[in-house]
Design a protein around this motif. Structure first.
Motif, PDB file in Angstrom:
ATOM      1  N   ARG A  46      39.456  87.432  23.977  1.00 31.39           N
ATOM      2  CA  ARG A  46      39.479  87.367  22.517  1.00 31.39           C
ATOM      3  C   ARG A  46      40.792  87.952  22.044  1.00 31.39           C
ATOM      4  NH1 ARG A  46      34.212  89.204  19.811  1.00 31.39           N
ATOM      5  NH2 ARG A  46      33.637  87.187  20.669  1.00 31.39           N
ATOM      6  N   LEU A  47      41.303  87.368  20.966  1.00 28.08           N
ATOM      7  CA  LEU A  47      42.635  87.679  20.463  1.00 28.08           C
ATOM      8  C   LEU A  47      42.542  88.218  19.041  1.00 28.08           C
ATOM      9  CD1 LEU A  47      45.590  87.102  21.385  1.00 28.08           C
ATOM     10  CD2 LEU A  47      45.381  84.898  20.251  1.00 28.08           C
ATOM     11  N   SER A  48      43.424  89.155  18.697  1.00 26.87           N
ATOM     12  CA  SER A  48      43.543  89.602  17.305  1.00 26.87           C
ATOM     13  C   SER A  48      45.016  89.688  16.953  1.00 26.87           C
ATOM     14  CB  SER A  48      42.861  90.958  17.094  1.00 26.87           C
ATOM     15  OG  SER A  48      43.622  91.984  17.684  1.00 26.87           O
ATOM     16  N   THR A  80      41.760  91.717  22.673  1.00 23.19           N
ATOM     17  CA  THR A  80      40.797  92.748  22.279  1.00 23.19           C
ATOM     18  C   THR A  80      39.554  92.774  23.157  1.00 23.19           C
ATOM     19  OG1 THR A  80      39.803  91.256  20.664  1.00 23.19           O
ATOM     20  CG2 THR A  80      41.521  92.760  19.869  1.00 23.19           C
ATOM     21  N   ARG A  81      39.279  91.663  23.869  1.00 23.11           N
ATOM     22  CA  ARG A  81      38.072  91.626  24.690  1.00 23.11           C
ATOM     23  C   ARG A  81      38.286  90.684  25.858  1.00 23.11           C
ATOM     24  NH1 ARG A  81      33.258  89.119  25.643  1.00 23.11           N
ATOM     25  NH2 ARG A  81      31.443  90.463  25.802  1.00 23.11           N
ATOM     26  N   LEU A 126      43.835  90.667  33.129  1.00 21.52           N
ATOM     27  CA  LEU A 126      44.190  90.955  31.739  1.00 21.52           C
ATOM     28  C   LEU A 126      43.294  92.077  31.247  1.00 21.52           C
ATOM     29  CD1 LEU A 126      44.695  87.373  30.271  1.00 21.52           C
ATOM     30  CD2 LEU A 126      46.440  89.087  30.726  1.00 21.52           C
ATOM     31  N   CYS A 127      43.775  92.852  30.282  1.00 22.52           N
ATOM     32  CA  CYS A 127      43.035  94.008  29.787  1.00 22.52           C
ATOM     33  C   CYS A 127      43.051  94.047  28.264  1.00 22.52           C
ATOM     34  CB  CYS A 127      43.676  95.307  30.274  1.00 22.52           C
ATOM     35  SG  CYS A 127      43.716  95.485  32.054  1.00 22.52           S
ATOM     36  N   PRO A 128      41.984  94.585  27.668  1.00 24.77           N
ATOM     37  CA  PRO A 128      42.048  94.836  26.224  1.00 24.77           C
ATOM     38  C   PRO A 128      43.243  95.740  25.931  1.00 24.77           C
ATOM     39  CG  PRO A 128      39.807  95.095  27.016  1.00 24.77           C
ATOM     40  CD  PRO A 128      40.689  94.950  28.232  1.00 24.77           C
ATOM     41  N   GLY A 129      43.970  95.414  24.882  1.00 25.78           N
ATOM     42  CA  GLY A 129      45.165  96.182  24.534  1.00 25.78           C
ATOM     43  C   GLY A 129      46.449  95.529  24.991  1.00 25.78           C
ATOM     44  N   GLU A 170      51.826 101.573  29.884  1.00 24.01           N
ATOM     45  CA  GLU A 170      51.775 102.089  31.253  1.00 24.01           C
ATOM     46  C   GLU A 170      50.739 103.194  31.431  1.00 24.01           C
ATOM     47  OE1 GLU A 170      53.387 100.855  33.899  1.00 24.01           O
ATOM     48  OE2 GLU A 170      54.186  99.313  32.575  1.00 24.01           O
ATOM     49  N   THR A 171      50.402 103.857  30.333  1.00 19.80           N
ATOM     50  CA  THR A 171      49.472 104.978  30.448  1.00 19.80           C
ATOM     51  C   THR A 171      48.041 104.492  30.349  1.00 19.80           C
ATOM     52  OG1 THR A 171      49.584 105.379  28.081  1.00 19.80           O
ATOM     53  CG2 THR A 171      51.092 106.634  29.475  1.00 19.80           C
ATOM     54  N   ARG A 172      47.173 105.142  31.072  1.00 20.25           N
ATOM     55  CA  ARG A 172      45.747 104.872  31.042  1.00 20.25           C
ATOM     56  C   ARG A 172      45.049 106.177  30.694  1.00 20.25           C
ATOM     57  NH1 ARG A 172      45.473 100.028  30.122  1.00 20.25           N
ATOM     58  NH2 ARG A 172      45.970  98.539  31.713  1.00 20.25           N
TER      59      ARG A 172
END
Length: 111
Positions: free
Chosen positions: A16-18, A30-31, A43-46, A84-86
């Protein structure tokens, strides 16, 4: 650091895209649907989408981006930027077993 991600077609892609220029925001995932092509491609949210099939997204509206994604038939090429940060959170353990979907929100005991 930008990276290229290729999802094999056809749709559905599973994300999902925002955002978009019409929202004054970058295009952001986003999802992610579990088990989808987007999930398999890590792929990841964010994740910020910088380009869709070679077309820069900086001046795309949300609808333009959706149309580009829908137009991809054989594969979808995305150029993404990922922070890069989690965030790290301690796992909760009960009865000696850790629970990966529970996090500890209690503060550390003060001495």
């Amino acid at each position: 650091m930008p990276q290229n991600v290729v999802l094999p077609g056809p749709a559905p892609w599973g994300f999902r895209l925002s955002g978009g220029i019409d929202f004054n925001q970058p295009l952001i995932i986003t999802r992610i649907t579990p088990g989808s092509k987007a999930a398999a491609a890590n792929l990841c949210p964010g994740d910020v989408i910088l380009a869709i099939d070679g077309f820069a997204t900086e001046s795309m509206t949300h609808a333009d981006a959706q149309d580009r994604i829908k137009a991809a038939a054989h594969q979808l090429c995305l150029k993404i930027d990922r922070a890069e940060t989690r965030l790290w959170s301690p796992q909760v353990s009960e009865d000696g077993k850790s629970h990966p979907f529970k996090i500890n929100l209690e503060s550390e005991p003060q001495v």
